[in-house]
Design a protein around this motif. Sequence first.
Motif, PDB file in Angstrom:
ATOM      1  N   THR A  54      -3.934  34.927  47.893  1.00 29.85           N
ATOM      2  CA  THR A  54      -4.556  34.298  46.726  1.00 29.85           C
ATOM      3  C   THR A  54      -5.013  35.384  45.770  1.00 29.85           C
ATOM      4  OG1 THR A  54      -6.705  34.230  47.822  1.00 29.85           O
ATOM      5  CG2 THR A  54      -5.327  32.259  48.006  1.00 29.85           C
ATOM      6  N   MET A  55      -5.214  35.007  44.513  1.00 27.90           N
ATOM      7  CA  MET A  55      -5.570  35.967  43.471  1.00 27.90           C
ATOM      8  C   MET A  55      -6.629  35.387  42.532  1.00 27.90           C
ATOM      9  SD  MET A  55      -1.742  37.224  42.527  1.00 27.90           S
ATOM     10  CE  MET A  55      -0.647  37.831  43.784  1.00 27.90           C
ATOM     11  N   PRO A  56      -7.840  35.145  43.048  1.00 32.80           N
ATOM     12  CA  PRO A  56      -8.861  34.566  42.167  1.00 32.80           C
ATOM     13  C   PRO A  56      -9.210  35.519  41.023  1.00 32.80           C
ATOM     14  CG  PRO A  56      -9.807  35.242  44.274  1.00 32.80           C
ATOM     15  CD  PRO A  56      -8.336  35.463  44.368  1.00 32.80           C
ATOM     16  N   PRO A  57      -9.529  35.041  39.868  1.00 35.64           N
ATOM     17  CA  PRO A  57      -9.745  33.643  39.486  1.00 35.64           C
ATOM     18  C   PRO A  57      -8.455  32.916  39.112  1.00 35.64           C
ATOM     19  CG  PRO A  57     -10.253  35.015  37.620  1.00 35.64           C
ATOM     20  CD  PRO A  57      -9.864  35.941  38.763  1.00 35.64           C
TER      21      PRO A  57
ATOM     22  N   THR B  26      -3.311  54.381  37.287  1.00 41.45           N
ATOM     23  CA  THR B  26      -4.480  53.676  36.763  1.00 41.45           C
ATOM     24  C   THR B  26      -4.800  52.472  37.660  1.00 41.45           C
ATOM     25  OG1 THR B  26      -3.067  52.384  35.285  1.00 41.45           O
ATOM     26  CG2 THR B  26      -4.060  54.388  34.380  1.00 41.45           C
ATOM     27  N   PRO B  27      -6.065  52.050  37.704  1.00 32.92           N
ATOM     28  CA  PRO B  27      -6.450  50.904  38.542  1.00 32.92           C
ATOM     29  C   PRO B  27      -5.629  49.665  38.200  1.00 32.92           C
ATOM     30  CG  PRO B  27      -8.390  52.020  37.726  1.00 32.92           C
ATOM     31  CD  PRO B  27      -7.213  52.618  37.003  1.00 32.92           C
ATOM     32  N   PHE B  28      -5.243  48.946  39.239  1.00 30.52           N
ATOM     33  CA  PHE B  28      -4.415  47.764  39.036  1.00 30.52           C
ATOM     34  C   PHE B  28      -5.006  46.541  39.742  1.00 30.52           C
ATOM     35  CE2 PHE B  28      -0.736  44.988  39.619  1.00 30.52           C
ATOM     36  CZ  PHE B  28      -0.148  45.051  38.377  1.00 30.52           C
ATOM     37  N   LYS B  29      -5.298  46.681  41.060  1.00 29.52           N
ATOM     38  CA  LYS B  29      -5.805  45.548  41.831  1.00 29.52           C
ATOM     39  C   LYS B  29      -6.433  46.055  43.117  1.00 29.52           C
ATOM     40  CE  LYS B  29      -1.357  44.850  44.129  1.00 29.52           C
ATOM     41  NZ  LYS B  29      -1.496  44.711  45.561  1.00 29.52           N
ATOM     42  N   ILE B  30      -7.158  45.167  43.783  1.00 29.77           N
ATOM     43  CA  ILE B  30      -7.678  45.483  45.104  1.00 29.77           C
ATOM     44  C   ILE B  30      -7.334  44.317  46.026  1.00 29.77           C
ATOM     45  CG2 ILE B  30      -9.999  44.624  44.621  1.00 29.77           C
ATOM     46  CD1 ILE B  30     -10.971  46.990  46.427  1.00 29.77           C
ATOM     47  N   ASP B  31      -6.739  44.649  47.171  1.00 32.43           N
ATOM     48  CA  ASP B  31      -6.331  43.651  48.153  1.00 32.43           C
ATOM     49  C   ASP B  31      -7.297  43.690  49.334  1.00 32.43           C
ATOM     50  OD1 ASP B  31      -3.870  42.735  46.908  1.00 32.43           O
ATOM     51  OD2 ASP B  31      -3.026  44.686  47.436  1.00 32.43           O
ATOM     52  N   VAL B  32      -7.924  42.565  49.627  1.00 29.30           N
ATOM     53  CA  VAL B  32      -8.826  42.441  50.762  1.00 29.30           C
ATOM     54  C   VAL B  32      -8.060  41.731  51.878  1.00 29.30           C
ATOM     55  CG1 VAL B  32     -11.047  41.562  51.573  1.00 29.30           C
ATOM     56  CG2 VAL B  32     -10.784  42.305  49.189  1.00 29.30           C
ATOM     57  N   LEU B  33      -8.046  42.346  53.061  1.00 30.77           N
ATOM     58  CA  LEU B  33      -7.252  41.842  54.170  1.00 30.77           C
ATOM     59  C   LEU B  33      -8.125  41.127  55.191  1.00 30.77           C
ATOM     60  CD1 LEU B  33      -5.171  45.082  54.875  1.00 30.77           C
ATOM     61  CD2 LEU B  33      -4.775  43.337  53.124  1.00 30.77           C
ATOM     62  N   ARG B  34      -7.668  39.965  55.624  1.00 32.79           N
ATOM     63  CA  ARG B  34      -8.297  39.288  56.761  1.00 32.79           C
ATOM     64  C   ARG B  34      -7.322  39.394  57.925  1.00 32.79           C
ATOM     65  NH1 ARG B  34      -8.244  34.390  59.154  1.00 32.79           N
ATOM     66  NH2 ARG B  34      -7.054  33.388  57.484  1.00 32.79           N
ATOM     67  N   VAL B  35      -7.818  39.926  59.021  1.00 37.73           N
ATOM     68  CA  VAL B  35      -6.992  40.186  60.191  1.00 37.73           C
ATOM     69  C   VAL B  35      -7.235  39.101  61.237  1.00 37.73           C
ATOM     70  CG1 VAL B  35      -6.555  41.823  62.065  1.00 37.73           C
ATOM     71  CG2 VAL B  35      -7.013  42.666  59.747  1.00 37.73           C
ATOM     72  N   ARG B  36      -6.135  38.611  61.829  1.00 42.43           N
ATOM     73  CA  ARG B  36      -6.221  37.619  62.894  1.00 42.43           C
ATOM     74  C   ARG B  36      -5.127  37.922  63.917  1.00 42.43           C
ATOM     75  NH1 ARG B  36      -4.287  32.664  60.633  1.00 42.43           N
ATOM     76  NH2 ARG B  36      -2.315  33.286  61.517  1.00 42.43           N
ATOM     77  N   ASP B  37      -5.509  38.060  65.158  1.00 40.53           N
ATOM     78  CA  ASP B  37      -4.554  38.265  66.253  1.00 40.53           C
ATOM     79  C   ASP B  37      -3.607  39.441  66.006  1.00 40.53           C
ATOM     80  OD1 ASP B  37      -5.668  36.036  67.555  1.00 40.53           O
ATOM     81  OD2 ASP B  37      -4.252  34.660  66.579  1.00 40.53           O
ATOM     82  N   GLY B  38      -4.143  40.534  65.475  1.00 43.20           N
ATOM     83  CA  GLY B  38      -3.352  41.744  65.303  1.00 43.20           C
ATOM     84  C   GLY B  38      -2.414  41.743  64.115  1.00 43.20           C
ATOM     85  N   LYS B  39      -2.542  40.764  63.233  1.00 43.36           N
ATOM     86  CA  LYS B  39      -1.691  40.665  62.042  1.00 43.36           C
ATOM     87  C   LYS B  39      -2.561  40.430  60.811  1.00 43.36           C
ATOM     88  CE  LYS B  39       2.508  40.486  63.975  1.00 43.36           C
ATOM     89  NZ  LYS B  39       3.661  41.257  63.579  1.00 43.36           N
ATOM     90  N   ILE B  40      -2.006  40.722  59.653  1.00 42.80           N
ATOM     91  CA  ILE B  40      -2.690  40.390  58.402  1.00 42.80           C
ATOM     92  C   ILE B  40      -2.461  38.905  58.158  1.00 42.80           C
ATOM     93  CG2 ILE B  40      -2.832  40.811  55.921  1.00 42.80           C
ATOM     94  CD1 ILE B  40      -1.712  43.663  56.538  1.00 42.80           C
TER      95      ILE B  40
END
Length: 151
Positions: free
Chosen positions: A61-64, A117-131
């Motif tokens: 997802t990419m809020p907003p 130059t800055p572009f984006k930041i990706d926040v990862l949620r990990v579950r069972d050894g995978k993204i």
Amino acid sequence: SALQRARATLGDRAPAPRSEWSGDAELTEQEQELLRGFIETHERGDHAAAVKLMAEDIRVTMPPMQYVYDGIDALRPLFERAFESDDFGEWKLLPTRLNRMPAAASYHRARGAQEYTPFKIDVLRVRDGKIAEVTTFGMAVFAELGLPAAL
């Protein structure tokens, strides 16, 4: 009454009293390994290797903005634009954390440009050894996180 039940449930299941929760909790070894892999595969432009780090039912997802990608097949057009287009340029990512989760600050360098130059930041949620989930935010949070203005 629903709020009272929710508070009681949280009180029973929370790992420690909220006053003892730490914002400085270190990433687990597994989270660190997946973050390293995420960064390396993105910098190499190797989407096939990136897919191996992801759960089949990954959600991006990419809020907003209201973009939602459910599953690896839905991500393929995104990979093609970001990794396979000759015109897109190059990536450099820095590891960080956001909301106690592993995150990668992405910097982009257009073809022929001198700096990333800055572009984006990706926040990862990990579950069972995978993204299992990636939440992508714009560059506005870079300064708040103390990230460099350019590389």
